[in-house]
Design an enzyme around this catalytic site. Structure first.
Site, PDB file in Angstrom:
ATOM      1  N   ASP A   1      42.465  41.676  39.169  1.00 43.60           N
ATOM      2  CA  ASP A   1      41.437  40.898  38.482  1.00 43.60           C
ATOM      3  C   ASP A   1      41.613  39.394  38.669  1.00 43.60           C
ATOM      4  O   ASP A   1      40.720  38.620  38.299  1.00 43.60           O
ATOM      5  CB  ASP A   1      41.451  41.206  36.980  1.00 43.60           C
ATOM      6  CG  ASP A   1      40.860  42.560  36.651  1.00 43.60           C
ATOM      7  OD1 ASP A   1      39.965  43.008  37.391  1.00 43.60           O
ATOM      8  OD2 ASP A   1      41.299  43.178  35.666  1.00 43.60           O
TER       9      ASP A   1
ATOM     10  N   ILE B   1      34.999  46.977  42.716  1.00 44.66           N
ATOM     11  CA  ILE B   1      33.827  46.373  42.071  1.00 44.66           C
ATOM     12  C   ILE B   1      34.314  45.707  40.794  1.00 44.66           C
ATOM     13  O   ILE B   1      34.596  46.376  39.798  1.00 44.66           O
ATOM     14  CB  ILE B   1      32.720  47.391  41.729  1.00 44.66           C
ATOM     15  CG1 ILE B   1      32.186  48.078  42.979  1.00 44.66           C
ATOM     16  CG2 ILE B   1      31.568  46.673  41.004  1.00 44.66           C
ATOM     17  CD1 ILE B   1      31.103  49.117  42.695  1.00 44.66           C
TER      18      ILE B   1
ATOM     19  N   ASP C   1      32.996  52.145  43.168  1.00 40.01           N
ATOM     20  CA  ASP C   1      34.431  51.822  43.149  1.00 40.01           C
ATOM     21  C   ASP C   1      35.191  52.693  44.145  1.00 40.01           C
ATOM     22  O   ASP C   1      35.967  52.201  44.973  1.00 40.01           O
ATOM     23  CB  ASP C   1      35.001  52.053  41.749  1.00 40.01           C
ATOM     24  CG  ASP C   1      34.885  50.835  40.844  1.00 40.01           C
ATOM     25  OD1 ASP C   1      34.989  49.709  41.355  1.00 40.01           O
ATOM     26  OD2 ASP C   1      34.704  51.013  39.632  1.00 40.01           O
TER      27      ASP C   1
ATOM     28  N   THR D   1      31.716  45.582  36.178  1.00 40.66           N
ATOM     29  CA  THR D   1      31.010  46.856  36.027  1.00 40.66           C
ATOM     30  C   THR D   1      29.609  46.677  35.443  1.00 40.66           C
ATOM     31  O   THR D   1      28.616  47.175  35.996  1.00 40.66           O
ATOM     32  CB  THR D   1      31.821  47.797  35.117  1.00 40.66           C
ATOM     33  OG1 THR D   1      33.076  48.068  35.739  1.00 40.66           O
ATOM     34  CG2 THR D   1      31.082  49.095  34.872  1.00 40.66           C
TER      35      THR D   1
ATOM     36  N   ASP E   1      40.198  44.995  43.901  1.00 39.69           N
ATOM     37  CA  ASP E   1      39.271  45.425  42.858  1.00 39.69           C
ATOM     38  C   ASP E   1      37.967  45.737  43.570  1.00 39.69           C
ATOM     39  O   ASP E   1      37.250  44.829  44.007  1.00 39.69           O
ATOM     40  CB  ASP E   1      39.061  44.338  41.805  1.00 39.69           C
ATOM     41  CG  ASP E   1      38.340  44.870  40.576  1.00 39.69           C
ATOM     42  OD1 ASP E   1      37.661  45.911  40.687  1.00 39.69           O
ATOM     43  OD2 ASP E   1      38.466  44.265  39.492  1.00 39.69           O
TER      44      ASP E   1
END
Length: 329
Positions: A272, A123, A45, A126, A121
């Site tokens: 997201d 990554i 990230d 997760t 975002d």
């Protein structure tokens, strides 16, 4: 705008970042990794956000970035080891980066979400990343609450539709009013293929793209929703905005973000939804909240005026909204 400097930059940025986090995954996600250890995705990230932030500053001076991460913990003594790891990976593409510069680049992503800005975002997905399944780098340009350009980097998807672990991966690009398309992540010179959602209009055959991680949505209510809509097709389990890519490419007809009973007041984060929502709509699909309202990206870092998310191929959207009402979603 599909061939604009912003669109070209978005594609190059997610391609570089996705390939870089793949290297993080290869080096850090091993069989010896203890269950519950999220350090590889943390490093990934931070690495992706640092590199994209630096590239953004170089290419569009004065622009803002609204990212998921902050370097506050990395600047503390307890974050020293993680910062060293992040700096190691950042130097694979920016060889002269210092640890202090890396922190500054990450914190470039803490801007206010107003006016014109990019959102990231680094990554998305997760658990998918840690399992070696689906994850995505999601990047979008927003102006006055409207998503204008979106790019998704999906390392484990082939042609934006089929899971292919260790394959070439896919990069998706959409520009408002100009359609969506995909290209091999491994080959920047590969042909761009236009994306188009499925034209299915019979709910029975609708393939629902469902999160593998149960905590992300209300799984039980999705079952009731599918029953109310008369769906008989098997669902497709997949994490991250890779689901949005698959829907846009015609590999499914529907996805939902319902309110988890554990987090009834949860508000979706803009990073997201921004990139994936534009990719779907530009491929011919439709995206709203659970009440049929357009997603509103003009209220800061969350979709504060929306409740959940419904994305479909288009023809099934109205029927899906009615089914949601019938099950009290």
């Amino acid at each position: 705008m599909i061939d604009s400097p912003e669109a070209k930059f978005a594609v190059a940025a997610v391609r570089e970042a996705a390939q870089l986090v793949r290297r993080v995954q290869a080096e850090m996600v091993t069989d010896a990794l203890e269950k519950g250890d999220k350090s590889p995705v943390t490093v990934g990230d931070f690495t992706a956000q640092a590199v994209i932030a630096r590239r953004l500053q170089d290419n569009f001076p004065g622009v803002k970035l609204v990212g998921e991460e902050s370097a506050a913990d990395l600047r503390e003594e307890a974050g020293t080891e993680t910062l060293e790891q992040v700096t190691h990976f950042v130097r694979m593409v920016l060889p002269h980066a210092t640890a202090e510069e890396v922190c500054d680049w990450i914190d470039f992503g803490t801007a206010d979400a107003e006016g014109e800005y990019w959102t990231l975002d680094p990554i998305d997905g997760t658990k998918g990343f840690l399992r070696g399944d689906q994850y995505a780098v999601a990047f979008a340009l927003i102006k006055d609450g409207q998503v204008q350009v979106a790019a998704l980097g999906c390392p484990e998807l082939a042609d934006a539709t089929s899971p292919a672990k260790g394959g070439d991966g896919s990069v998706l690009l959409a520009a408002k009013g100009q359609g969506a398309r995909c290209q091999s992540m491994a080959d920047p010179s590969a042909e761009w293929k236009p994306l188009s959602t499925s034209d299915l209009s019979d709910p029975a055959g609708a393939r629902v793209l469902r999160s593998v991680e149960k905590g992300h949505t209300n799984m039980g209510q999705i079952d009731y929703f599918a029953e109310a809509l008369g769906i008989t097709a098997d669902p497709v389990g997949m994490d991250s905005q890779a689901k949005y890519a698959v829907l846009a490419a015609g590999g499914g007809e529907m996805l939902l973000r319902l309110m988890s009973p554990k987090m009834p007041d949860y508000q979706e984060r803009i990073w997201d939804q921004a990139a994936g929502s534009l990719v779907i709509t530009e491929a011919g699909g439709r995206v709203t909240d659970l009440d049929g309202r357009p997603l509103d990206f003009s209220h800061g870092r969350t979709l504060a005026q929306n409740r959940g998310v419904l994305a479909t191929n288009g023809p099934l959207h109205d029927a899906a909204l009615e089914a949601l009402k019938s099950v009290g979603a």
